[in-house]
Design an enzyme around this catalytic site. Structure first.
Site, PDB file in Angstrom:
ATOM      1  CB  SER A  44      -0.859  -0.001   1.257  1.00  0.00           C
ATOM      2  OG  SER A  44      -0.009   0.179   2.378  1.00  0.00           O
ATOM      3  CE  LYS A  45       0.089   8.097  -1.730  1.00  0.00           C
ATOM      4  NZ  LYS A  45      -0.752   8.978  -2.445  1.00  0.00           N
ATOM      5  NE  ARG A  46       0.234   3.344   7.509  1.00  0.00           N
ATOM      6  CZ  ARG A  46      -0.323   2.804   8.581  1.00  0.00           C
ATOM      7  NH1 ARG A  46      -1.621   2.703   8.660  1.00  0.00           N
ATOM      8  NH2 ARG A  46       0.432   2.364   9.562  1.00  0.00           N
TER       9      ARG A  46
END
Ligand code: GLU
Length: 480
Positions: free
Chosen positions: A251-253
């Site tokens: 994910s982006k994180r």
């Protein structure tokens, strides 16, 4: 067969790490096989279009060293390479599908489809079009088409199975009963991804469609479309999923951010290429360092594995450090000048280059690490920092500074060098009755504004006698 591959991003944002891997693998496969690599912009989703995206796509590819033989800017025999400029091709294909009984016009309104979905949810039925318009007679369909909006739906086979022969996965079987009559052409005359990708991969003579794992569920639609249109499908290769360090979908994180952000944050393209290459592929069972030239020569889809790859930013950092240390001197000097954000003369760059190279893992550290080289004063810091590593004992910090001041004052300007400074600082140990590692942080803070930074002896040598004495005096004043 000529190998022709493509990267077909949708310009809905800046390309992310997970997505650009498909570009790298497609490019490398074409290059390793003496084929061609195309860039095609899949811009049919007008609502999600982003103006700056095309630039970002091309900049990301340039940064990694990926060139394209056909596509935006360079053109090519299958122009245009923007799907929004190819609508007649898709409309023609949709017309053929209708004429040959493989698709039909659907007049269901968005409201009706919405109600249908809600009813399916409520009764826990699988979602999907219920087929209301599937059997509208052709004449009626033609008549209504004159004054009602419609989409074109593809008639999926609902019995039997559809088998995807995937180069990486092997055969994957899909149950047709679970397939849905999907929209191929939208009411605004734009195609959906499914129709456009099949038409374009055919028209552009793509031999290998290499794409992310997230498209595998679309494969039965594409296979049946190829079949209905009488086209020869490409070889499919669905790249393995990329997981974050937590083993959940990236994910982006967990690192799936824009490729160009990595450039801005001081990663080298060599490191990124090497890193991306190993997200699913390997050269052999022992090589861990590969360059873009290695990929160009040796990349093979046969060595891409189906099981998920793990995105490990520590690995990327390691590679970045490795490639920083591998840079030739000229490039390293230019990199320092660029990233320091300061005017630096060649002598200063040359002096700091070797020590900086050992310490830097990301190029964006160069600015902060070299900040102390400029101006009379050390970069701003709080007085407490001087004694922080001494358990806050300001009195000891003061003694350290005093004794250092005395020792440095005794070194004549012409003897001011790394060796004499090291001797002077080591000479403080017996005077202070303290080990170097105990008190050295006081000097780091006084000179560099931070308890860690470039090696102290070299740093003191580089900034020179008068600035050193000035900074020690300033530190004493802060403590007072
Ligand atoms: N436009 C799709 C994407 O954004 C392309 C998928 C494919 O390569 O077929 O990923």
């Amino acid at each position: 067969m000529t190998v022709r591959t493509r990267y077909a991003p949708s310009p809905t944002g800046d390309p992310h790490i997970g997505n650009i891997r498909a570009a790298l693998f497609s490019w490398a496969y074409a290059r390793a096989n003496g084929g061609q690599f195309l860039l095609r912009i899949e811009d049919t989703d007008r609502a999600r279009l982003q103006e700056t995206s095309l630039e970002a796509i091309m900049d990301s590819l340039h940064w990694l060293g990926i060139d394209w033989d056909e596509g935006p800017v360079v053109g090519g025999p299958h122009e245009p390479y923007f799907q929004s400029q190819r609508l007649p091709l898709y409309q023609h294909a949709a017309g053929r599908l209708i004429d040959e009984g493989n698709a039909y016009r659907c007049f269901c309104t968005p409201e009706r489809l919405d109600q249908m979905r809600k009813a399916q949810q409520a009764s826990k039925q699988p979602p999907g079009y219920d087929g209301r318009c599937r059997d509208i007679p052709r004449e009626e369909s033609d008549r209504r088409a004159a004054n009602e909006p419609f989409t074109v739906r593809f008639k999926m086979k609902h019995d039997g199975t559809t088998v995807l022969h995937d180069l990486i996965r092997g055969d994957v079987t899909f149950d047709n009963a679970l397939q849905d009559d999907f929209v191929a052409l939208k009411s605004d005359g734009y195609p959906t991804y499914h129709l456009a990708v099949v038409v374009d991969d055919t028209e552009m003579q793509i031999s290998h469609a290499i794409r992310g794992d997230e498209w595998i569920s679309s494969a039965p639609k594409h296979i049946q479309l190829y079949d209905a249109l009488g086209y020869e499908p490409p070889v499919w290769a669905h790249l393995p999923l990329i997981l974050g360090p937590d083993h959940k979908k990236l994910s982006k994180r967990s690192g799936d951010t824009a490729v160009l952000d990595y450039a801005t944050n001081g990663y080298l393209p060599e490191a990124m290429v090497n890193f991306l290459a190993f997200l699913g592929w390997s050269l052999d069972d022992h090589t861990s360092l590969v360059t873009i030239d290695d990929l160009k020569q040796h990349f093979d889809l046969a060595r891409v594995v189906p099981n998920p790859a793990v995105f490990d930013v520590e690995r990327l950092n390691f590679l970045n450090g490795y490639y920083i240390r591998a840079m030739d001197e000229e490039r390293w000097h230019a990199t320092i000048t660029q990233w320091s954000g300061q005017q630096m003369d060649a002598a200063l760059v040359a002096a700091v280059a070797p020590i900086l190279r050992e310490r830097v893992a990301r190029l964006d550290e160069i600015g902060p690490m070299t900040a102390f080289l400029f101006g009379d004063d050390a970069p701003g810091y709080q007085a407490e920092l001087l004694a922080e590593k001494l358990g806050g004992d300001a009195a000891i910090a003061q003694t350290v500074l005093d004794t250092a001041m005395a020792a440095f004052s005794e070194i004549a300007s012409e003897d001011w060098n790394q060796a004499s400074i090291e001797a002077a600082i080591r000479g403080l140990e017996p005077v202070l009755g303290l080990k170097l590692r105990k008190f050295v942080s006081v000097l780091y803070v006084a000179i560099e504004g931070s308890p860690q930074g470039l090696p102290l002896f070299d740093s003191v040598a580089i900034i020179g006698r008068s600035r050193t004495l000035h900074r020690l005096a300033a530190a004493l004043q802060k403590l007072a």
